[in-house]
Design a protein around this motif. Sequence first.
Motif, mmCIF file in Angstrom:
data_model
loop_
_atom_site.group_PDB
_atom_site.id
_atom_site.type_symbol
_atom_site.label_atom_id
_atom_site.label_comp_id
_atom_site.label_asym_id
_atom_site.label_seq_id
_atom_site.Cartn_x
_atom_site.Cartn_y
_atom_site.Cartn_z
ATOM 1 N N ARG A 1 0.796 -1.222 0.000
ATOM 2 C CA ARG A 1 0.000 0.000 0.000
ATOM 3 C C ARG A 1 0.831 1.276 0.000
ATOM 4 O O ARG A 1 0.297 2.366 -0.051
ATOM 5 N N VAL A 2 2.162 1.138 0.076
ATOM 6 C CA VAL A 2 3.024 2.317 0.147
ATOM 7 C C VAL A 2 4.195 2.140 -0.812
ATOM 8 O O VAL A 2 4.756 1.044 -0.907
ATOM 9 N N ILE A 3 4.555 3.194 -1.538
ATOM 10 C CA ILE A 3 5.760 3.198 -2.373
ATOM 11 C C ILE A 3 6.699 4.272 -1.839
ATOM 12 O O ILE A 3 6.337 5.450 -1.777
ATOM 13 N N LEU A 4 7.890 3.853 -1.428
ATOM 14 C CA LEU A 4 8.913 4.780 -0.952
ATOM 15 C C LEU A 4 10.015 4.821 -2.016
ATOM 16 O O LEU A 4 10.869 3.944 -2.070
ATOM 17 N N ASP A 5 9.970 5.828 -2.858
ATOM 18 C CA ASP A 5 10.875 5.876 -4.011
ATOM 19 C C ASP A 5 12.187 6.566 -3.655
ATOM 20 O O ASP A 5 12.579 7.551 -4.287
ATOM 21 N N VAL A 6 12.880 6.043 -2.658
ATOM 22 C CA VAL A 6 14.156 6.645 -2.265
ATOM 23 C C VAL A 6 15.223 6.427 -3.326
ATOM 24 O O VAL A 6 16.193 7.179 -3.428
ATOM 25 N N GLY A 7 15.062 5.417 -4.169
ATOM 26 C CA GLY A 7 16.008 5.152 -5.245
ATOM 27 C C GLY A 7 15.765 5.968 -6.493
ATOM 28 O O GLY A 7 16.466 5.813 -7.491
ATOM 29 N N ALA A 8 14.749 6.855 -6.444
ATOM 30 C CA ALA A 8 14.433 7.749 -7.570
ATOM 31 C C ALA A 8 14.259 6.978 -8.878
ATOM 32 O O ALA A 8 14.853 7.308 -9.903
ATOM 33 N N GLN A 9 13.424 5.945 -8.861
ATOM 34 C CA GLN A 9 13.156 5.165 -10.064
ATOM 35 C C GLN A 9 11.952 5.695 -10.838
ATOM 36 O O GLN A 9 11.840 5.494 -12.038
ATOM 37 N N ILE A 10 11.051 6.376 -10.125
ATOM 38 C CA ILE A 10 9.840 6.891 -10.767
ATOM 39 C C ILE A 10 10.078 8.358 -11.098
ATOM 40 O O ILE A 10 9.707 9.267 -10.346
ATOM 41 N N LEU A 11 10.725 8.597 -12.229
ATOM 42 C CA LEU A 11 11.083 9.955 -12.620
ATOM 43 C C LEU A 11 10.148 10.514 -13.687
ATOM 44 O O LEU A 11 9.981 11.726 -13.798
ATOM 45 N N GLU A 12 9.564 9.630 -14.493
ATOM 46 C CA GLU A 12 8.747 10.111 -15.616
ATOM 47 C C GLU A 12 7.378 10.601 -15.178
ATOM 48 O O GLU A 12 6.705 11.301 -15.931
ATOM 49 N N LEU A 13 6.939 10.224 -13.970
ATOM 50 C CA LEU A 13 5.589 10.558 -13.516
ATOM 51 C C LEU A 13 5.650 11.435 -12.278
ATOM 52 O O LEU A 13 6.493 11.239 -11.412
ATOM 53 N N ASN A 14 4.742 12.416 -12.203
ATOM 54 C CA ASN A 14 4.623 13.178 -10.965
ATOM 55 C C ASN A 14 3.638 12.474 -10.037
ATOM 56 O O ASN A 14 3.078 11.418 -10.369
ATOM 57 N N ASN A 15 3.405 13.036 -8.866
ATOM 58 C CA ASN A 15 2.567 12.371 -7.866
ATOM 59 C C ASN A 15 1.154 12.125 -8.379
ATOM 60 O O ASN A 15 0.560 11.059 -8.140
ATOM 61 N N ARG A 16 0.594 13.095 -9.076
ATOM 62 C CA ARG A 16 -0.774 12.942 -9.587
ATOM 63 C C ARG A 16 -0.836 11.826 -10.641
ATOM 64 O O ARG A 16 -1.794 11.043 -10.671
ATOM 65 N N GLU A 17 0.179 11.751 -11.503
ATOM 66 C CA GLU A 17 0.193 10.719 -12.549
ATOM 67 C C GLU A 17 0.368 9.332 -11.953
ATOM 68 O O GLU A 17 -0.206 8.355 -12.443
ATOM 69 N N VAL A 18 1.156 9.225 -10.875
ATOM 70 C CA VAL A 18 1.289 7.937 -10.190
ATOM 71 C C VAL A 18 -0.061 7.508 -9.634
ATOM 72 O O VAL A 18 -0.480 6.352 -9.757
ATOM 73 N N ALA A 19 -0.762 8.456 -9.023
ATOM 74 C CA ALA A 19 -2.085 8.142 -8.465
ATOM 75 C C ALA A 19 -3.051 7.725 -9.566
ATOM 76 O O ALA A 19 -3.873 6.810 -9.387
ATOM 77 N N GLY A 20 -2.962 8.362 -10.731
ATOM 78 C CA GLY A 20 -3.850 8.030 -11.827
ATOM 79 C C GLY A 20 -3.626 6.651 -12.402
ATOM 80 O O GLY A 20 -4.544 6.047 -12.975
ATOM 81 N N ARG A 21 -2.411 6.110 -12.263
ATOM 82 C CA ARG A 21 -2.110 4.770 -12.778
ATOM 83 C C ARG A 21 -2.299 3.691 -11.728
ATOM 84 O O ARG A 21 -2.073 2.518 -11.981
ATOM 85 N N SER A 22 -2.670 4.086 -10.534
ATOM 86 C CA SER A 22 -2.872 3.108 -9.468
ATOM 87 C C SER A 22 -4.215 2.414 -9.640
ATOM 88 O O SER A 22 -5.221 3.051 -9.979
ATOM 89 N N PRO A 23 -4.273 1.094 -9.403
ATOM 90 C CA PRO A 23 -5.556 0.387 -9.503
ATOM 91 C C PRO A 23 -6.513 0.777 -8.392
ATOM 92 O O PRO A 23 -7.682 0.417 -8.419
#
Length: 400
Positions: free
Chosen positions: A172-194
């Motif tokens: 239920r939580v994503i902690l992107d400390v490794g900076a792997q999710i660079l192409e998407l902002n927070n809103r876009e991540v939420a939009g792709r979540s099931p």
Amino acid sequence: MSRSRATITAESMKTTYSGHCNISSSRIKPTLSILPPALDGINLQDRTQFTRHVYPTFRYSKGVIDYFLSHIVFPKEIMEFPEKLSASGWDIGEVKEHPTTGFSGTNDSSQVLPLGVTQMDLEAQNHTNALVLENLLKPENSVHLMPPRRAEDGSVAETLIDIITKMELPTRVILDVGAQILELNNREVAGRSPFLSQLDVCLVFLDEAHTRGIDLKLPSNYRAAVTLGANLTKDRLVQACMRMRMLGEGQSVVFCVPEEIQAKIRALKSETRRLSGLDVSMLDILSWTIGETWRDMHRNMALWAAQGRRSELHKKIWEEARAHGEVEPGQIQEINFGEDLARRYLEEEAQTLEFRYRPRINQSLKRSGQLIGTDPIALRCSEFNDLSLDGSAALQEEEE
């Protein structure tokens, strides 16, 4: 680069465009007849004209590329001034009449604190570093090795989110400390979540900048996916994992390890002869981040020393200013900070390309001829083997 050279006149652009339209290259000549004969005929709002005619015609033209670099890129990116005025953390941490107090949840960076700052480890909290590592080594935490990327795969961010949301145990939580999710902002991540339409089981996403200092009260059974990335230190990893405030008391984490980090961890295992197959364990990951912590500190020491030397020079200048100031009975001492002292405060900035990138002999502290003696900065640097004291510190400071 001077500002005069960066000036772009309408006349010069028209002349350059006309020159390109008169070229006879067989590769682009067929499309030139479609283009307007003058620059005024190019409509910047016409997307079709640009994508079908302008861009395909000039994309490989060396003259256009040179013009773009000379008039657009270089004037902005390499503009410099003859001198600069610099400050650093040493100025914040200098000894004052009223002490400056700061707080850090870890002490891994104590070696790169300004000499005026003292690390005060509270006895009641000395166990916390080991406690977090102990909690991470508990069996409820796990490692997920991400498969190699294929040409048909989407972006790294989309692939990672897809893997996380399909994990066998709910995450239920994503902690992107490794900076792997660079192409998407927070809103876009939420939009792709099931869980977009299921707010009762929402997904919490913290990007790299927010994996430190954020305090969220999450249910005791939540599980977090923690990304790993290049140059990830133990301090950053532990700080990210501690966003799960009940880690070890019901909450857990799974480390998502990309292919390039897997290779680095296996190389470290080979060097230390801790061979245990191709698997990457939680202990292997912690050992790797500890090594990255040392390498990060080693990289930062030259910059730390350069900033320290600058701070020492500034102190001497202020001492001279106070020494030349008048003191009247019952009054605060005046500071005579004249133009000559102000000039000494400045540092040279403008450098030729030859000076900036010329080959240098890699000087260690011992080779540099610096007398260590009781000099605290040299003494601190002497604790690190093969410490480079060349011009990399200035370049590193510029990049930061």
